[in-house]
Enzyme design. Structure first.
Site, mmCIF file in Angstrom:
data_model
loop_
_atom_site.group_PDB
_atom_site.id
_atom_site.type_symbol
_atom_site.label_atom_id
_atom_site.label_comp_id
_atom_site.label_asym_id
_atom_site.label_seq_id
_atom_site.Cartn_x
_atom_site.Cartn_y
_atom_site.Cartn_z
ATOM 1 N N ASP A 155 0.853 -1.183 0.000
ATOM 2 C CA ASP A 155 0.000 0.000 0.000
ATOM 3 C C ASP A 155 0.895 1.240 0.000
ATOM 4 O OD1 ASP A 155 0.961 0.316 2.557
ATOM 5 O OD2 ASP A 155 -0.901 -0.198 3.559
ATOM 6 N N ASP B 254 -8.289 -7.450 0.607
ATOM 7 C CA ASP B 254 -7.404 -7.685 1.754
ATOM 8 C C ASP B 254 -8.092 -7.187 3.005
ATOM 9 O OD1 ASP B 254 -5.770 -5.001 2.951
ATOM 10 O OD2 ASP B 254 -6.872 -4.717 1.083
#
Length: 376
Positions: free
Chosen positions: A92, A271
């Site tokens: 990320d 996720d």
């Protein structure tokens, strides 16, 4: 070889596909375990591969930047070598973590100044800096630096935030073009759709992101407190716009039923920390419903932890034993529960894929979700 190929599309939006990276292929739809600080909590990499059957995991830019730091990361040869993981990794951008530090950060057009949660030191991350850090981490997929708005969020704030996310994306793309990979494997940049729960903003953002021509795209700013039906509505609207020949990643989602509903809306990648976080508190997700292993009812139950489970822990340990471990505050209990939940999540998306390929996903989904939500 194409980065993403759709193998099967049903009469609805659910699809089975394959993502191809330099560290291996990913069968979609897929759930990605979260490995925040180069570790999926309580679980060995060998267990992730051999028992849980994880095909891709996440690394966290914010946390890895602060510790161990990029000097160590580069000396190790990137995150794959550092943690001895030879399968795909997604990183990320650090945007969500910075968003969660709202009391100790200052955001400007240039980027974000924030205070480390570790030692109180101050740091600055710009779109370019986020890209540089993610190059140094070396994930196969890396995310554009964005601003994640809270819920609820006023319209004007959501619009202003989305527009800055778009400007930041242009800077991320420009930096990426001018700075090639450093570990010899291809890295794909995914832009992120924002716009809170406002349909017109999400449409503008999804169209803007689609125009960038990235190999994959993400949907951010959901699962931050909005009602489930709002999350599904926005996801449905956005997947109608995002390119059909590119993978779609819904960030931070969610429960088993959230995952199945999202797959039904055309999402390919998901996720969440939920399977491991809830496991450490004794909550197990199973094909027969949700189980609180700390409940008194399991005290004398010597049957397998989960008769339908996909992991070795489900057959090798009894409900009574795992409950005892939690009562005694033995860390092994948290480890067993984490392995169970992650294996269940990966089994869930595997079975969902099989039903997509068989053409009966939606009928199966409607039948299984009430069971998944029930309490054992």
């Amino acid at each position: 070889m194409k980065f993403f190929e759709v193998k099967q599309n049903t009469t609805g939006k659910a699809r089975a596909g394959v993502i191809t990276t330099d560290h291996g292929q990913i069968q979609t739809p897929i759930f990605m375990p979260v490995g925040t600080v180069a570790s999926v909590k309580t679980v060995h990499q060998r267990e992730l591969k051999e028992d849980i059957k994880a095909q891709i995991i996440l690394g966290n830019t914010y946390h890895l930047y602060l510790r161990p730091g990029m000097e160590i990361m580069q000396q190790a040869g990137g995150l794959h070598k550092f943690m001895n993981w030879d399968r795909p990794i997604l990183t990320d951008s650090g945007g969500y973590q910075v968003f969660s530090l709202s009391d100790t950060r200052k955001m400007t057009e240039e980027g974000v100044k924030f205070k480390s949660h570790i030692d109180g030191s101050y740091h600055f991350i710009s779109p370019e800096k986020s890209m540089e850090i993610q190059r140094q981490i070396g994930g196969d997929i890396f995310m554009a630096f964005d601003e994640c708005t809270p819920f609820p969020c006023e319209y004007n704030l959501a619009k202003k935030s989305m527009e800055m996310t778009h400007r930041w994306l242009k800077r991320c793309i420009e930096w990426t073009k001018n700075n090639p990979e450093i570990y010899g494997h291809k890295q794909q940049l995914f832009p992120i759709v924002q716009g809170s729960v406002y349909s017109d903003l999400r449409k503008i953002s999804a169209e803007f992101i689609s125009e960038q021509g990235a190999e994959g795209n993400a949907i951010g700013g959901l699962s931050v407190g909005e009602p489930e039906q709002e999350m599904y509505r926005i996801t449905d609207e956005v997947t109608d716009i995002l390119p059909k020949d590119k993978p779609r990643y819904l960030m931070g989602v969610g429960t088993p039923w959230n995952i199945l509903e999202s797959i039904g809306l055309g999402v390919d990648m998901m996720d969440c920390v939920m399977p491991t976080r809830n496991a450490r508190n004794g909550m197990l997700f199973t094909w027969q419903g949700v189980m609180n292993i700390k409940n008194e009812k399991w005290k004398n139950d010597f049957s397998p932890l989960d008769e339908l489970g996909a992991s070795f822990v489900d057959q090798e340990y009894s409900k009574a034993y795992v409950r005892h471990l939690f009562s005694a505050k033995e860390y092994l209990g948290k480890q067993i529960a984490s392995i169970h939940n992650l294996a269940f999540y990966l089994d869930l998306v595997k079975v969902a894929r099989e039903h997509i390929l068989a053409g009966d996903f939606y009928e199966w989904k409607e039948g299984i979700i009430p069971i998944l939500k029930s309490r054992l």
